[in-house]
Design an enzyme around this catalytic site. Structure first.
Site, PDB file in Angstrom:
ATOM      1  N   TRP A 298       0.820  -1.205   0.000  1.00 44.83           N
ATOM      2  CA  TRP A 298       0.000   0.000   0.000  1.00 44.83           C
ATOM      3  C   TRP A 298       0.853   1.253   0.000  1.00 44.83           C
ATOM      4  O   TRP A 298       0.543   2.241  -0.675  1.00 44.83           O
ATOM      5  CB  TRP A 298      -0.984  -0.030   1.168  1.00 44.83           C
ATOM      6  CG  TRP A 298      -1.972  -1.140   1.000  1.00 44.83           C
ATOM      7  CD1 TRP A 298      -2.058  -2.296   1.714  1.00 44.83           C
ATOM      8  CD2 TRP A 298      -2.977  -1.234  -0.021  1.00 44.83           C
ATOM      9  NE1 TRP A 298      -3.059  -3.101   1.219  1.00 44.83           N
ATOM     10  CE2 TRP A 298      -3.641  -2.476   0.158  1.00 44.83           C
ATOM     11  CE3 TRP A 298      -3.375  -0.395  -1.060  1.00 44.83           C
ATOM     12  CZ2 TRP A 298      -4.677  -2.889  -0.677  1.00 44.83           C
ATOM     13  CZ3 TRP A 298      -4.416  -0.806  -1.891  1.00 44.83           C
ATOM     14  CH2 TRP A 298      -5.057  -2.037  -1.695  1.00 44.83           C
TER      15      TRP A 298
ATOM     16  N   ASP B  19      -1.887   6.976   6.180  1.00 41.27           N
ATOM     17  CA  ASP B  19      -2.971   6.144   5.659  1.00 41.27           C
ATOM     18  C   ASP B  19      -3.314   5.156   6.761  1.00 41.27           C
ATOM     19  O   ASP B  19      -2.545   4.240   7.050  1.00 41.27           O
ATOM     20  CB  ASP B  19      -2.512   5.424   4.393  1.00 41.27           C
ATOM     21  CG  ASP B  19      -3.526   4.416   3.869  1.00 41.27           C
ATOM     22  OD1 ASP B  19      -4.630   4.316   4.443  1.00 41.27           O
ATOM     23  OD2 ASP B  19      -3.200   3.718   2.888  1.00 41.27           O
TER      24      ASP B  19
ATOM     25  N   LYS C 102     -12.968  -1.344   6.510  1.00 38.27           N
ATOM     26  CA  LYS C 102     -12.295  -2.287   7.392  1.00 38.27           C
ATOM     27  C   LYS C 102     -12.726  -2.093   8.850  1.00 38.27           C
ATOM     28  O   LYS C 102     -13.101  -3.038   9.512  1.00 38.27           O
ATOM     29  CB  LYS C 102     -10.780  -2.153   7.241  1.00 38.27           C
ATOM     30  CG  LYS C 102     -10.286  -2.569   5.849  1.00 38.27           C
ATOM     31  CD  LYS C 102      -8.827  -2.279   5.656  1.00 38.27           C
ATOM     32  CE  LYS C 102      -8.269  -2.926   4.400  1.00 38.27           C
ATOM     33  NZ  LYS C 102      -8.852  -2.440   3.143  1.00 38.27           N
TER      34      LYS C 102
END
Length: 361
Positions: A102, A172, A196
């Site tokens: 990511w 993030d 999530k």
């Protein structure tokens, strides 16, 4: 109805109480004779939900008054580009901490916008750890420094964050937001896709300090400027209203559970069950992430062979476990234990792991 043991990495588990409440309110919300999905985002009923979600986010996460809470669309992947579009200045590079897939995607997007540098990297360790804070080297003239707080694929997580002085720290937090208390004042920007820990996919939360959400470059389209959404209370265009409504219910659930500090203890208790099954297996199971970097959200592990891993997946699925197959890029096994995953699911998985070892060890 039998609920699955849901260990999906995202979209992921949502509290059963939240789903049931949404089911009850689905057709007729607050006596309006229609679903919240059918309402105007300019109407008083929806705006009440919208504003309540912002207030709860501030309360639960301890967000200071000099930050905006934005509800945007496009997921964290859009933020990979939107962030440098707004904050990356000429002659002032963006510094990125490279910790996995990511972070790599965020770096790739930033390079399209302007100069980027790597402040630290664990690529040589196959991203099975996060850097020590002392390894992170940020240029004094950096526009910002970016971190991925939790890498879902490798199963690594930062346990603390650096003090970056005048350089804005950006994180993030898509996969661990509201899983533990943090000091928001350390950060210039925090962003997270909701799917999530916060609810269903569709809404992205951006927590941004006031000074970073103004005077953004006018050379980029209005929809991609933070100040556009800060000035309009995230109502510049039609928001993902149902996702925001669902997130509001999840935030109420977190508050009812005792808040973020209690959620953190709950997460650590349930994750420990699975890590203990790995560590107590005598090598039958092997954890992927280095112990000091282990994630409380995504537990990655391997068995002695790919054939045995396939058997583990097959047998676990028959027992009602979902989402235990590792990411396609790395293989292996992964259990994602986000906020809404019940303790009972983790107890069941730990017991299944012990039983599977007895049968195949």
């Amino acid at each position: 109805m039998t609920r699955a043991y849901n260990f999906n990495a995202g979209p992921a588990a949502i509290p059963l109480e939240v789903l049931q409440q949404a089911q009850e309110q689905f057709v007729d919300f607050q006596g309006a004779g229609m679903s919240i999905m059918e309402m105007s985002h300019r109407g008083a009923i929806y705006e009440g939900v919208h504003n309540e979600a912002q207030s709860l986010m501030r309360e639960l996460f301890g967000i200071p008054d000099n930050y905006h809470v934005l509800f945007l669309q496009g997921g964290a992947s859009t933020q990979f580009a939107m962030l440098p579009m707004n904050l990356l200045q000429s002659g002032k590079p963006a510094a990125y901490v490279q910790t996995g897939a990511w972070a790599d995607k965020a770096i790739k997007e930033a390079k399209l916008i302007g100069e980027t540098v790597i402040a630290a990297s664990t690529a040589s360790d196959n991203y099975m750890r996060v850097p020590e804070l002392s390894e992170i080297q940020v240029p004094a003239n950096a526009s910002y420094v970016h971190m991925t707080s939790n890498e879902t694929i490798g199963g690594t997580q930062f346990q603390s964050f650096p003090a970056t002085g005048d350089v804005p720290l950006v994180a993030d937090m898509s996969s661990d937001i509201l899983s533990r208390p943090i000091d928001i004042s350390k950060f210039g920007v925090i962003y997270a896709g909701a799917q999530k820990n916060l609810g269903p996919s569709g809404v992205t939360v951006v927590i941004i300090r006031d000074d970073l959400a103004k005077d953004n470059p006018k050379t980029i389209p209005a929809m991609f400027r933070y100040e556009t959404h800060a000035k309009s209370n995230s109502l510049y265009n039609t928001p993902p209203s149902f996702s925001i409504y669902m997130m509001n219910l999840v935030l109420k659930w977190i508050k009812a559970k005792g808040g973020v500090a209690q959620i953190e203890q709950f997460n650590r208790d349930k994750t420990k069950l699975i890590y203990d099954a790995i560590d107590g297996s005598g090598g039958f199971y092997t954890g992927c992430a280095q112990p000091q970097s282990r994630s409380v959200m995504n537990i990655t592990f391997r068995l002695g062979s790919e054939e045995l891993e396939k058997q583990f997946i097959k047998e676990s699925e028959k027992e009602g476990f979902v989402g235990l197959k590792g990411h396609r890029d790395v293989g292996g096994l992964r259990a994602s234990t986000y906020n809404a995953v019940p303790l009972e699911s983790c107890q069941a998985l730990a017991q299944f792991m012990v039983d599977f070892q007895k049968r195949n060890g």
